[in-house]
Design a protein around this motif. Structure first.
Motif, PDB file in Angstrom:
ATOM      1  N   VAL A 228      28.108 -16.478 -10.396  1.00  0.00           N
ATOM      2  CA  VAL A 228      28.890 -15.353  -9.887  1.00  0.00           C
ATOM      3  C   VAL A 228      30.328 -15.566 -10.352  1.00  0.00           C
ATOM      4  CG1 VAL A 228      27.446 -14.866  -7.891  1.00  0.00           C
ATOM      5  CG2 VAL A 228      29.270 -16.550  -7.690  1.00  0.00           C
ATOM      6  N   TYR A 229      31.064 -14.483 -10.455  1.00  0.00           N
ATOM      7  CA  TYR A 229      32.424 -14.550 -10.982  1.00  0.00           C
ATOM      8  C   TYR A 229      33.372 -14.003  -9.922  1.00  0.00           C
ATOM      9  CZ  TYR A 229      29.904 -15.517 -15.227  1.00  0.00           C
ATOM     10  OH  TYR A 229      29.054 -16.084 -16.149  1.00  0.00           O
ATOM     11  N   LEU A 230      34.094 -14.908  -9.284  1.00  0.00           N
ATOM     12  CA  LEU A 230      34.985 -14.559  -8.185  1.00  0.00           C
ATOM     13  C   LEU A 230      36.432 -14.619  -8.650  1.00  0.00           C
ATOM     14  CD1 LEU A 230      33.231 -16.693  -5.433  1.00  0.00           C
ATOM     15  CD2 LEU A 230      32.829 -14.291  -5.983  1.00  0.00           C
ATOM     16  N   MET A 231      37.258 -13.765  -8.079  1.00  0.00           N
ATOM     17  CA  MET A 231      38.663 -13.753  -8.467  1.00  0.00           C
ATOM     18  C   MET A 231      39.323 -15.077  -8.132  1.00  0.00           C
ATOM     19  SD  MET A 231      39.780  -9.891  -7.355  1.00  0.00           S
ATOM     20  CE  MET A 231      38.902  -8.468  -8.059  1.00  0.00           C
ATOM     21  N   ARG A 232      40.179 -15.533  -9.041  1.00  0.00           N
ATOM     22  CA  ARG A 232      40.924 -16.776  -8.807  1.00  0.00           C
ATOM     23  C   ARG A 232      42.368 -16.487  -8.401  1.00  0.00           C
ATOM     24  NH1 ARG A 232      40.298 -21.986 -10.320  1.00  0.00           N
ATOM     25  NH2 ARG A 232      38.627 -21.495 -11.781  1.00  0.00           N
ATOM     26  N   GLU A 233      42.995 -15.536  -9.093  1.00  0.00           N
ATOM     27  CA  GLU A 233      44.387 -15.223  -8.776  1.00  0.00           C
ATOM     28  C   GLU A 233      44.653 -13.750  -9.046  1.00  0.00           C
ATOM     29  OE1 GLU A 233      47.690 -18.014  -9.666  1.00  0.00           O
ATOM     30  OE2 GLU A 233      48.529 -16.343 -10.826  1.00  0.00           O
ATOM     31  N   VAL A 234      45.344 -13.113  -8.113  1.00  0.00           N
ATOM     32  CA  VAL A 234      45.665 -11.692  -8.222  1.00  0.00           C
ATOM     33  C   VAL A 234      47.148 -11.496  -7.922  1.00  0.00           C
ATOM     34  CG1 VAL A 234      45.139  -9.361  -7.409  1.00  0.00           C
ATOM     35  CG2 VAL A 234      43.342 -11.108  -7.406  1.00  0.00           C
ATOM     36  N   LEU A 235      47.808 -10.682  -8.742  1.00  0.00           N
ATOM     37  CA  LEU A 235      49.179 -10.276  -8.473  1.00  0.00           C
ATOM     38  C   LEU A 235      49.150  -8.851  -7.936  1.00  0.00           C
ATOM     39  CD1 LEU A 235      52.283 -10.584  -8.629  1.00  0.00           C
ATOM     40  CD2 LEU A 235      52.142  -9.640 -10.953  1.00  0.00           C
ATOM     41  N   GLU A 236      49.618  -8.675  -6.706  1.00  0.00           N
ATOM     42  CA  GLU A 236      49.676  -7.359  -6.086  1.00  0.00           C
ATOM     43  C   GLU A 236      51.133  -6.900  -6.025  1.00  0.00           C
ATOM     44  OE1 GLU A 236      47.927  -7.743  -2.237  1.00  0.00           O
ATOM     45  OE2 GLU A 236      45.945  -8.322  -3.005  1.00  0.00           O
ATOM     46  N   VAL A 237      51.394  -5.662  -6.428  1.00  0.00           N
ATOM     47  CA  VAL A 237      52.751  -5.117  -6.409  1.00  0.00           C
ATOM     48  C   VAL A 237      52.751  -3.813  -5.626  1.00  0.00           C
ATOM     49  CG1 VAL A 237      54.710  -4.309  -7.765  1.00  0.00           C
ATOM     50  CG2 VAL A 237      53.286  -6.165  -8.638  1.00  0.00           C
ATOM     51  N   GLU A 238      53.520  -3.774  -4.550  1.00  0.00           N
ATOM     52  CA  GLU A 238      53.653  -2.567  -3.743  1.00  0.00           C
ATOM     53  C   GLU A 238      54.757  -1.716  -4.368  1.00  0.00           C
ATOM     54  OE1 GLU A 238      54.975   0.164  -0.802  1.00  0.00           O
ATOM     55  OE2 GLU A 238      56.178  -1.524  -1.453  1.00  0.00           O
ATOM     56  N   GLU A 239      54.427  -0.477  -4.710  1.00  0.00           N
ATOM     57  CA  GLU A 239      55.312   0.324  -5.543  1.00  0.00           C
ATOM     58  C   GLU A 239      56.590   0.765  -4.840  1.00  0.00           C
ATOM     59  OE1 GLU A 239      55.153   0.907  -8.707  1.00  0.00           O
ATOM     60  OE2 GLU A 239      53.248  -0.102  -9.005  1.00  0.00           O
ATOM     61  N   ALA A 240      56.503   1.211  -3.591  1.00  0.00           N
ATOM     62  CA  ALA A 240      57.668   1.802  -2.933  1.00  0.00           C
ATOM     63  C   ALA A 240      58.797   0.790  -2.729  1.00  0.00           C
ATOM     64  CB  ALA A 240      57.262   2.416  -1.594  1.00  0.00           C
ATOM     65  N   GLU A 241      58.451  -0.417  -2.286  1.00  0.00           N
ATOM     66  CA  GLU A 241      59.465  -1.424  -1.974  1.00  0.00           C
ATOM     67  C   GLU A 241      59.611  -2.489  -3.055  1.00  0.00           C
ATOM     68  OE1 GLU A 241      61.474  -1.107   0.512  1.00  0.00           O
ATOM     69  OE2 GLU A 241      60.451   0.643   1.359  1.00  0.00           O
ATOM     70  N   GLY A 242      58.681  -2.538  -3.984  1.00  0.00           N
ATOM     71  CA  GLY A 242      58.764  -3.534  -5.042  1.00  0.00           C
ATOM     72  C   GLY A 242      58.344  -4.927  -4.614  1.00  0.00           C
ATOM     73  N   THR A 243      57.649  -5.054  -3.476  1.00  0.00           N
ATOM     74  CA  THR A 243      57.173  -6.357  -3.006  1.00  0.00           C
ATOM     75  C   THR A 243      56.048  -6.867  -3.902  1.00  0.00           C
ATOM     76  OG1 THR A 243      57.720  -5.836  -0.711  1.00  0.00           O
ATOM     77  CG2 THR A 243      56.120  -7.587  -1.072  1.00  0.00           C
ATOM     78  N   GLN A 244      56.088  -8.151  -4.251  1.00  0.00           N
ATOM     79  CA  GLN A 244      55.051  -8.774  -5.063  1.00  0.00           C
ATOM     80  C   GLN A 244      54.357  -9.863  -4.260  1.00  0.00           C
ATOM     81  OE1 GLN A 244      56.348 -10.098  -8.901  1.00  0.00           O
ATOM     82  NE2 GLN A 244      57.484  -8.231  -9.345  1.00  0.00           N
ATOM     83  N   LEU A 245      53.036  -9.869  -4.339  1.00  0.00           N
ATOM     84  CA  LEU A 245      52.245 -10.858  -3.613  1.00  0.00           C
ATOM     85  C   LEU A 245      51.259 -11.502  -4.582  1.00  0.00           C
ATOM     86  CD1 LEU A 245      51.463 -12.051  -0.772  1.00  0.00           C
ATOM     87  CD2 LEU A 245      49.668 -10.310  -0.723  1.00  0.00           C
ATOM     88  N   THR A 246      51.333 -12.817  -4.701  1.00  0.00           N
ATOM     89  CA  THR A 246      50.367 -13.565  -5.499  1.00  0.00           C
ATOM     90  C   THR A 246      49.329 -14.166  -4.558  1.00  0.00           C
ATOM     91  OG1 THR A 246      52.031 -14.104  -7.173  1.00  0.00           O
ATOM     92  CG2 THR A 246      50.025 -15.430  -7.160  1.00  0.00           C
ATOM     93  N   VAL A 247      48.061 -13.871  -4.818  1.00  0.00           N
ATOM     94  CA  VAL A 247      46.962 -14.334  -3.976  1.00  0.00           C
ATOM     95  C   VAL A 247      46.088 -15.281  -4.795  1.00  0.00           C
ATOM     96  CG1 VAL A 247      45.041 -13.649  -2.499  1.00  0.00           C
ATOM     97  CG2 VAL A 247      46.998 -12.108  -2.785  1.00  0.00           C
ATOM     98  N   ARG A 248      45.928 -16.516  -4.323  1.00  0.00           N
ATOM     99  CA  ARG A 248      45.097 -17.513  -5.006  1.00  0.00           C
ATOM    100  C   ARG A 248      43.925 -17.909  -4.108  1.00  0.00           C
ATOM    101  NH1 ARG A 248      45.948 -20.292  -9.476  1.00  0.00           N
ATOM    102  NH2 ARG A 248      44.589 -21.900  -8.625  1.00  0.00           N
TER     103      ARG A 248
END
Length: 272
Positions: A228-248
């Motif tokens: 199975v292929y599971l996500m290792r790292e995701v960069l999430e960017v919220e557009e209105a405020e410009g918040t960035q979240l890295t999820v590992r």
């Protein structure tokens, strides 16, 4: 916002192509890929394969580390344990860091998601669209992949970045279904991994843009060690405020879990 969008476009072109396809060529011979590319694969079939590549028969546990950076430059580091039993759609999130949030968490019972505040010993019902641990992440980020079950799929052709062709699909939530994003647009690589996704409000306004930076291959012991292929790292960017979240997603374990874990009593007991 335009600067943020341009930056993401550059990131997409430069960083997506070297993801899973390059690391997993041995999984599917080049000739079979070429033959398949000549035969049109329907949009729904693409999403079905995306779901299937991440489908688990085993129970799932992972340490998830989050790094959030806000537009004003402030940063927050969080850590939690995620427990899943996909066969019964059970989900529990247990917060371990920072100290002032430790002991709290989220538990899904049926179609309801409950949030626990250990400081007052109180449970409060929340929604699938609610933010997890006060970040821009949501319940579906940590759940099983069930896109075909949740969304109607529309084909938008192919888009090429850094020499790699990605299938571009538009997803709209099915009538009667609930989702964190009423609409999604996803880019899928030749190995049926999502490498980019954009979530929209019903009006079409962009809510969040995600770049999936990598996948990890894990053998599922309850499915005869099927990969199975599971996500290792995701960069999430919220557009209105410009918040960035890295999820590992670290320290992933596929092994039986006690049914007691998926109860309010279990989560309450962690703080005592």
């Amino acid at each position: 916002m335009q600067t943020s969008i341009r930056r993401l476009a550059v990131m997409f072109a430069l960083s997506l192509a070297p993801l899973a396809p390059a690391a997993q060529k041995e999984e599917r011979p080049a000739e079979s890929k070429a033959a398949e590319s000549k035969a049109a694969v329907s949009a729904e079939e693409v999403i079905r394969r995306v779901d299937a590549r991440m489908a688990l028969k085993s129970d799932f546990k992972s340490t998830v580390r989050l790094r959030e950076k806000r537009k004003d430059g402030t940063e927050a580091l969080l850590e939690m344990l995620v427990f899943r039993r996909d066969s019964s759609k059970d989900l529990l999130i247990y917060i371990t860091k920072p100290r002032n949030m430790a002991g709290g968490g989220y538990l899904r019972i049926g179609r309801n998601l409950w949030e626990y505040d250990p400081s007052v010993g109180h449970w409060q019902r929340t929604t699938s669209r609610g933010n997890i641990v006060n970040t821009i992440s949501c319940e579906e980020d940590f759940d099983r992949s069930h896109l075909l079950e949740t969304y109607e799929v529309q084909d938008e052709g192919e888009e090429t970045a850094a020499g790699t062709k990605f299938r571009k699909l538009f997803l709209k939530v099915r009538p009667g279904m609930e989702a964190s994003f009423p609409q999604l647009r996803v880019w899928v690589d030749p190995d049926y991994n999502i490498v980019k996704r954009v979530g929209y409000a019903p009006s079409g306004r962009v809510l969040r843009t995600d770049v999936i930076r990598g996948y990890q291959k894990i053998l599922d012991p309850a499915a005869d060690n099927r990969p199975v292929y599971l996500m290792r790292e995701v960069l999430e960017v919220e557009e209105a405020e410009g918040t960035q979240l890295t999820v590992r997603y670290d320290e992933v374990e596929l092994a039986p879990l006690s049914p007691n874990i998926f109860t309010k009593t279990w989560l309450e007991g962690r703080f005592r």
